[in-house]
Design a protein around this motif. Structure first.
Motif, mmCIF file in Angstrom:
data_model
loop_
_atom_site.group_PDB
_atom_site.id
_atom_site.type_symbol
_atom_site.label_atom_id
_atom_site.label_comp_id
_atom_site.label_asym_id
_atom_site.label_seq_id
_atom_site.Cartn_x
_atom_site.Cartn_y
_atom_site.Cartn_z
ATOM 1 N N SER A 187 31.120 -95.302 -14.788
ATOM 2 C CA SER A 187 30.168 -95.801 -13.784
ATOM 3 C C SER A 187 29.643 -94.688 -12.876
ATOM 4 N N LEU A 188 30.064 -93.460 -13.111
ATOM 5 C CA LEU A 188 29.705 -92.339 -12.243
ATOM 6 C C LEU A 188 28.192 -92.146 -12.143
ATOM 7 N N GLY A 189 27.492 -92.260 -13.269
ATOM 8 C CA GLY A 189 26.044 -92.065 -13.269
ATOM 9 C C GLY A 189 25.321 -93.093 -12.431
ATOM 10 N N VAL A 190 25.744 -94.349 -12.535
ATOM 11 C CA VAL A 190 25.120 -95.429 -11.761
ATOM 12 C C VAL A 190 25.359 -95.215 -10.265
ATOM 13 N N PHE A 191 26.575 -94.836 -9.888
ATOM 14 C CA PHE A 191 26.885 -94.569 -8.482
ATOM 15 C C PHE A 191 26.056 -93.398 -7.967
ATOM 16 N N THR A 192 25.975 -92.340 -8.761
ATOM 17 C CA THR A 192 25.212 -91.155 -8.364
ATOM 18 C C THR A 192 23.752 -91.499 -8.116
ATOM 19 N N ARG A 193 23.193 -92.266 -9.021
ATOM 20 C CA ARG A 193 21.777 -92.666 -8.901
ATOM 21 C C ARG A 193 21.556 -93.589 -7.701
ATOM 22 N N SER B 219 17.390 -89.427 -17.688
ATOM 23 C CA SER B 219 18.035 -90.730 -17.823
ATOM 24 C C SER B 219 19.552 -90.546 -17.846
ATOM 25 N N ILE B 220 20.269 -91.525 -17.285
ATOM 26 C CA ILE B 220 21.727 -91.444 -17.223
ATOM 27 C C ILE B 220 22.322 -91.354 -18.621
ATOM 28 N N LEU B 221 21.816 -92.192 -19.531
ATOM 29 C CA LEU B 221 22.386 -92.212 -20.884
ATOM 30 C C LEU B 221 22.169 -90.875 -21.594
ATOM 31 N N SER B 222 21.034 -90.220 -21.334
ATOM 32 C CA SER B 222 20.797 -88.902 -21.945
ATOM 33 C C SER B 222 21.723 -87.853 -21.338
ATOM 34 N N PHE C 259 26.589 -99.138 -18.710
ATOM 35 C CA PHE C 259 26.273 -99.382 -17.301
ATOM 36 C C PHE C 259 24.843 -98.970 -16.966
ATOM 37 N N SER C 260 24.352 -97.900 -17.609
ATOM 38 C CA SER C 260 22.976 -97.463 -17.341
ATOM 39 C C SER C 260 21.974 -98.502 -17.831
ATOM 40 N N VAL C 261 22.298 -99.171 -18.926
ATOM 41 C CA VAL C 261 21.432 -100.222 -19.466
ATOM 42 C C VAL C 261 21.485 -101.474 -18.592
#
Length: 294
Positions: free
Chosen positions: A15-21, A84-87, A249-251
């Motif tokens: 979930s780190l990417g979602v929190f960062t964004r 993008s987070i997933l990338s 989570f990014s999706v």
């Protein structure tokens, strides 16, 4: 119970990417605050375990890897915010491939034909993802820094593998994250954007605190405590859940969409590195068994 804990850690890190964004702070400010907030948690964990005192000379490799860790977080957070987070997740997860490439040079390890195949397939996946992102209009800087983050983490892995006399995991982690905070501090002071933390709303403040306490202090303590109860190969096999949760989570929470080139690229990177790691560990287990029998 240990497997449940490990899956929970992978969910947290995923979930780190979602929190960062979700936090309107610069990547530099976030990396610094992550270390700063995590330190009290890690210090308490170390005291609870009553870790033995260690000689300062033994901490040198951990100080070096701490410097790399700080810049690794910085470049990864920049990647999350500028592509993008997933990338970013999939590009960063080329880390095991860089280890395979440089381990023979740095640690004099042998490289197998399987690993050569994994390296080739992974780079094919990387080119698919990068090519698709450039066509979609994403700037190259976010992808480049995500890749640099993976290289920095690979260097940390190589340093850790080269350590002859180890200290306990709690002490090592505390030293690394303290060093990461110290090395980022001058850049934070020069940048000056850290002061915008006072303008954050309640939700952003909560997310920032969780980034330090949950994603770093708690997750790192849980993760390293599992090494006394689980085999390394089992922990490695579960670690591939982190990028999968990151993509999921990014999706779900950010609304990113997986396009065909990204799906194929992700399968090539994550699938090949997973298979390569598992086959390598199986070979090592056979070698140990044959040595013991002999």
């Amino acid at each position: 119970m240990n497997r449940i804990k490990l899956v929970l850690v992978m969910i947290i890190w995923g979930s780190l990417g979602v929190f960062t964004r979700s936090i309107p702070l610069s990547a530099l400010s976030l990396a610094f605050l992550r270390a700063l907030i995590a330190l009290p948690v890690l210090f308490v964990a170390m005291k609870m375990k009553k870790a033995d005192k260690v000689k300062l000379s033994l901490l040198k490799p951990y100080l070096i890897s701490g410097v790399l860790l700080g810049f690794g977080w910085l470049t990864l957070f920049y990647g999350f915010k500028h592509t993008s987070i997933l990338s970013a997740v999939m590009i960063y997860n080329m880390c095991p491939v860089y280890v395979m490439i440089f381990a023979p040079l740095v640690l004099k390890e042998t490289i197998s034909k399987i690993q050569i195949a994994v390296i080739f397939v992974s780079f094919l996946g990387l080119f698919l993802i990068v090519g698709h992102n450039l066509l979609e209009g994403y700037g190259y800087m976010g992808m480049a820094l995500s890749a640099i983050s993976g290289m920095l983490y690979a260097t940390i892995i190589l340093i850790n593998r080269s350590i002859k006399v180890r200290v306990d995991n709690q002490t090592a982690t505390l030293v690394q994250i303290f060093t990461a905070m110290i090395v980022l501090l001058p850049f934070v002071l020069i940048d000056g954007n850290i002061l915008t933390v006072v303008d954050l709303d309640t939700i952003a403040v909560i997310y920032t605190i969780l980034l330090g306490i949950l994603h770093t202090g708690v997750a790192y303590s849980m993760f390293f405590s599992l090494y006394t109860h689980m085999k390394s190969v089992e922990i490695v096999s579960y670690s591939y859940l982190e990028p999968l949760f990151g993509i999921l989570f990014s999706v779900i929470f950010v609304g990113e969409t997986l396009k065909f080139p990204q799906i194929i690229g992700g399968i090539l990177i994550l699938g090949s590195t997973y298979i390569g790691e598992m086959l390598k560990d199986r070979e090592l287990s056979k070698e140990k068994d044959s040595t013991q029998m002999g």
